[in-house]
Design a protein around this motif. Structure first.
Motif, PDB file in Angstrom:
ATOM      1  N   LYS A 136      25.624  -7.101 -42.342  1.00 47.03           N
ATOM      2  CA  LYS A 136      26.095  -7.353 -43.702  1.00 47.03           C
ATOM      3  C   LYS A 136      25.553  -6.281 -44.640  1.00 47.03           C
ATOM      4  CE  LYS A 136      25.851 -11.614 -46.460  1.00 47.03           C
ATOM      5  NZ  LYS A 136      25.313 -12.982 -46.380  1.00 47.03           N
ATOM      6  N   PHE A 137      24.345  -5.843 -44.350  1.00 46.10           N
ATOM      7  CA  PHE A 137      23.653  -5.005 -45.313  1.00 46.10           C
ATOM      8  C   PHE A 137      22.425  -4.376 -44.662  1.00 46.10           C
ATOM      9  CE2 PHE A 137      20.153  -5.008 -48.476  1.00 46.10           C
ATOM     10  CZ  PHE A 137      20.638  -4.032 -49.340  1.00 46.10           C
ATOM     11  N   GLN A 139      18.943  -1.936 -45.510  1.00 48.28           N
ATOM     12  CA  GLN A 139      18.112  -1.315 -46.537  1.00 48.28           C
ATOM     13  C   GLN A 139      16.980  -0.545 -45.865  1.00 48.28           C
ATOM     14  OE1 GLN A 139      17.983  -1.797 -50.285  1.00 48.28           O
ATOM     15  NE2 GLN A 139      16.680   0.003 -49.954  1.00 48.28           N
ATOM     16  N   SER A 141      13.638   1.669 -46.782  1.00 46.10           N
ATOM     17  CA  SER A 141      12.782   2.069 -47.901  1.00 46.10           C
ATOM     18  C   SER A 141      11.486   2.699 -47.409  1.00 46.10           C
ATOM     19  CB  SER A 141      12.455   0.873 -48.808  1.00 46.10           C
ATOM     20  OG  SER A 141      12.799  -0.343 -48.228  1.00 46.10           O
ATOM     21  N   VAL A 142      10.926   3.537 -48.278  1.00 45.24           N
ATOM     22  CA  VAL A 142       9.704   4.249 -47.937  1.00 45.24           C
ATOM     23  C   VAL A 142       8.491   3.365 -48.203  1.00 45.24           C
ATOM     24  CG1 VAL A 142       8.223   6.206 -48.509  1.00 45.24           C
ATOM     25  CG2 VAL A 142      10.697   6.484 -48.468  1.00 45.24           C
ATOM     26  N   VAL A 143       7.664   3.204 -47.195  1.00 44.27           N
ATOM     27  CA  VAL A 143       6.444   2.431 -47.389  1.00 44.27           C
ATOM     28  C   VAL A 143       5.296   3.378 -47.728  1.00 44.27           C
ATOM     29  CG1 VAL A 143       4.784   0.884 -46.331  1.00 44.27           C
ATOM     30  CG2 VAL A 143       7.209   0.625 -45.844  1.00 44.27           C
ATOM     31  N   LEU A 149      10.510   1.401 -43.849  1.00 43.27           N
ATOM     32  CA  LEU A 149      10.852   0.021 -43.519  1.00 43.27           C
ATOM     33  C   LEU A 149      12.351  -0.099 -43.416  1.00 43.27           C
ATOM     34  CD1 LEU A 149      10.165  -3.041 -43.301  1.00 43.27           C
ATOM     35  CD2 LEU A 149      10.440  -3.114 -45.775  1.00 43.27           C
ATOM     36  N   VAL A 151      15.382  -2.806 -43.006  1.00 46.03           N
ATOM     37  CA  VAL A 151      15.730  -4.221 -43.043  1.00 46.03           C
ATOM     38  C   VAL A 151      17.218  -4.363 -42.806  1.00 46.03           C
ATOM     39  CG1 VAL A 151      15.736  -6.330 -44.400  1.00 46.03           C
ATOM     40  CG2 VAL A 151      13.922  -4.659 -44.723  1.00 46.03           C
ATOM     41  N   VAL A 153      20.304  -7.132 -42.687  1.00 52.49           N
ATOM     42  CA  VAL A 153      20.763  -8.497 -42.914  1.00 52.49           C
ATOM     43  C   VAL A 153      22.083  -8.688 -42.182  1.00 52.49           C
ATOM     44  CG1 VAL A 153      21.358 -10.245 -44.617  1.00 52.49           C
ATOM     45  CG2 VAL A 153      19.709  -8.475 -45.196  1.00 52.49           C
ATOM     46  N   VAL A 159      17.788 -12.080 -40.947  1.00 51.21           N
ATOM     47  CA  VAL A 159      17.167 -10.839 -41.373  1.00 51.21           C
ATOM     48  C   VAL A 159      16.296 -10.275 -40.260  1.00 51.21           C
ATOM     49  CG1 VAL A 159      15.697  -9.742 -43.082  1.00 51.21           C
ATOM     50  CG2 VAL A 159      17.127 -11.669 -43.741  1.00 51.21           C
ATOM     51  N   ASN A 161      13.736  -6.914 -39.307  1.00 51.41           N
ATOM     52  CA  ASN A 161      13.135  -5.731 -39.906  1.00 51.41           C
ATOM     53  C   ASN A 161      12.171  -5.032 -38.970  1.00 51.41           C
ATOM     54  OD1 ASN A 161      10.649  -7.152 -40.121  1.00 51.41           O
ATOM     55  ND2 ASN A 161      11.570  -8.227 -41.847  1.00 51.41           N
ATOM     56  N   LYS A 162      11.889  -3.821 -39.308  1.00 52.96           N
ATOM     57  CA  LYS A 162      11.011  -3.030 -38.456  1.00 52.96           C
ATOM     58  C   LYS A 162      10.454  -1.852 -39.237  1.00 52.96           C
ATOM     59  CE  LYS A 162      10.726  -1.190 -33.836  1.00 52.96           C
ATOM     60  NZ  LYS A 162      11.351  -1.284 -32.503  1.00 52.96           N
ATOM     61  N   ILE A 163       9.242  -1.512 -38.934  1.00 52.38           N
ATOM     62  CA  ILE A 163       8.640  -0.325 -39.520  1.00 52.38           C
ATOM     63  C   ILE A 163       8.941   0.865 -38.610  1.00 52.38           C
ATOM     64  CG2 ILE A 163       6.498   0.783 -40.251  1.00 52.38           C
ATOM     65  CD1 ILE A 163       6.728  -1.560 -41.907  1.00 52.38           C
TER      66      ILE A 163
END
Lengths: 343, 343
Positions: A136-137, A139, A141-143, A149, A151, A153, A159, A161-163
DNA sequence: AATTAGCACTCCATTCGAGTGAGTGCTAAC
DNA sequence: GTTAGCACTCACTCGAATGGAGTGCTAATT
């Protein structure tokens, strides 16, 4: 052996035997039936009929000269009849105390728990197969300097997620581009549809950052699949100690080990043929798991939509209360379908 | 009763009794010890000594005129001696097959599994208390008109997420502002430090979008705490069937139920006093859980840093192989501390 | 004074056989 | 076709008998 079919009287007697056995768990004798049923027959007559039923394979004697208990074939007959009878009458749905929760995982755990409490058997539920579920989506992002990161969905608000660890830090602009790229190209796809070709194509589009893209995409695909095979939740497994025929040390140990190592449960649950009603009953040896050969298992599939399916299952002794169990599981399946589609 | 201390010979005999009992699980008699030990004494002499040991409370007779088994006090003596002895020698660490994994959850599950396999007892591990853990990074993103995804990354790369439902769609600019706001104000804080005052202050700063902010913040705080109390993973629970003294139906059922309903385990694991070595041994009634009164439990805490702690535990029969278990758990604690700090 | 041999005793675990009872199968009568 | 009657089977329970491991005590030995 003249007739293959059971005449009406035999059916009545067989049902009486099974019902009685479901309650008591003890072999049931002719005298009991003679009093139990409304057809006024002496124990001797019942004995003759029982002898016939045994010859036909519907009931067996644990030992010479003790009462009869239903065979797997007997249970099968009983259950099939039950299904027919139930399909006609409109079963009134119980309302379930399932809070709609944001997280699929919690929902499933809750469902397993409620079902175990209601039936007093062991329950299991498999998460909808993630492989066919649509994205669906996404994302990214910079940690910090080396960690991103990701993510994802999916439909049903699952949901993942994974680093992701990268070698060089990524600037804002690149991140923006990356996010655009993955979202425009991957949204709406299933994991199965993210193949190597697609990845290569995106890699080209990304130009300078091709390597990064490839790594990120790989990891995204990984992320989604990760642990997907193990998402089975169980509840009430210790209920099996309520049934003496399952709770001797050896059997209990085997059964509980099966529940603990979820792997075989997953295979079992994804095995379903899905007949018309979506409810399936495995009696004794019919079950694909040998550790459950002294059990009966009732399963039902629920849908998250678009062919994305999960399965609920109840495991109990062969003399389980099929009627109650099937009512429960049918009702729950309905609730679940409803919750998941309204989402 | 002249002396309170055990003389050397008594210690040797006591140790011999315990060691033998750990192996066999059977009460051990004087003749056995007479041959087992290197001190050349006849069974009669041993009997006298055993009589003394019993009077002092280190061993008991299950029935008059059968061999002796260690009492809780006996085990305690044995274990305490073991700890002293072990503290001096440098225990060589086994290398563990723990893959460094991105997800804390998987790491913990893996640890529990490895430990259960190695020791053949039941194991449990609690996740580091999230309440004291610091927020590293927060990302809010728009999924669709009414849904916002909130992802919180904590120290140790523990990721929590939740879908937040809002009444009105949020535009890009607002989202940007929101992200800025939460990240600049919340990063580095623990859950405990996000109090109502802080939330109110942020709400003021947000101006027009105050209500939204409040809702989002609330949910973020919720997200982090959600299910935090239940994060205990168990493994090898069915190993208890390997020990006859635990595997009769009643005891096994109680024990396994305790493992299934993780709640009490959580309380147990968060209970630790943490002595100098960080390893704690509960023998029989010393355990806070009554279902484990016939068991021994060995626990150790590991640190994620900055006082954020989790606990590992092993549950087995009183006659567990303390030496092996303590070696294992000590080594594992080390590994875990290392992995989590290098992160 | 400490250790040991010897012996009577205790108590668990196992085996055995008798007794019991629920249930069957068969036969003969209704 | 149904039933009454009877002999038979077999699991289960109970108590007595048996055996064995182990103890505690006493007297002899070192």
């Amino acid at each position: 052996m003249a007739e293959l079919e059971l005449d009406e009287r035999k059916v009545k007697i067989l049902n009486a035997i099974i019902k009685n056995y479901l309650e008591t768990g003890e072999p049931v004798g002719s005298r009991t039936i003679s009093k139990y049923t409304d057809l006024n027959l002496s124990s001797a007559t019942i004995r003759n009929e029982m002898s016939d039923l045994e010859e036909m394979g519907y009931i067996v004697q644990p030992h010479t000269s003790s009462g009869r208990i239903p065979s797997d074939k007997g249970y099968r007959f009983y259950v099939d009849n039950l299904i027919q009878a139930k399909n006609q009458e409109v079963s009134e749905m119980k309302e379930w105390m399932i809070e709609k929760t944001e997280k699929m995982e919690n929902l499933l755990k809750q469902v397993a728990k409620v079902l175990a409490n209601n039936t007093q058997y062991a329950t299991m539920i498999s998460a909808p197969s993630v492989m066919k579920n649509r994205i669906k989506f996404i994302q990214l992002s910079v940690v910090d300097e080396t960690q991103i990161l990701s993510v994802v969905v999916m439909e049903g608000n699952i949901v993942k997620n994974k680093i992701i660890t990268v070698d060089a830090p990524l600037d804002n602009e690149t991140m923006l581009k990356l996010n655009m790229l993955v979202n425009t190209n991957l949204n709406g796809l299933t994991v199965n549809e993210i193949n190597l070709g697609l990845i290569t194509r995106l890699k080209e589009q990304a130009g300078a950052h091709g390597e990064i893209i490839a790594q990120v995409l790989d990891t995204v695909a990984d992320t989604i699949q990760e642990g997907a095979d193990l998402e089975v939740y169980t509840s009430g497994t210790t209920n099996i100690f309520k049934y003496p025929e399952l709770s001797d040390s050896k059997r209990a140990s085997e059964l509980l080990t099966t529940f603990e190592e979820k792997q075989s449960l997953v295979e079992f649950l994804s095995d379903n043929d899905g007949n018309d009603t979506g409810i399936q009953v495995y009696i004794g040896d019919e079950s694909p798991l040998s550790t459950m050969k002294d059990c009966s298992v009732v399963t039902a599939t629920y849908e998250l939509g678009d062919g994305v399916k999960g399965t609920i299952g109840i495991v109990g002794p062969k003399r389980m209360d099929y009627e109650n169990v099937m009512d429960n599981i049918r009702s729950l399946k309905g609730q679940l379908d409803k919750i998941l589609h309204n989402d």
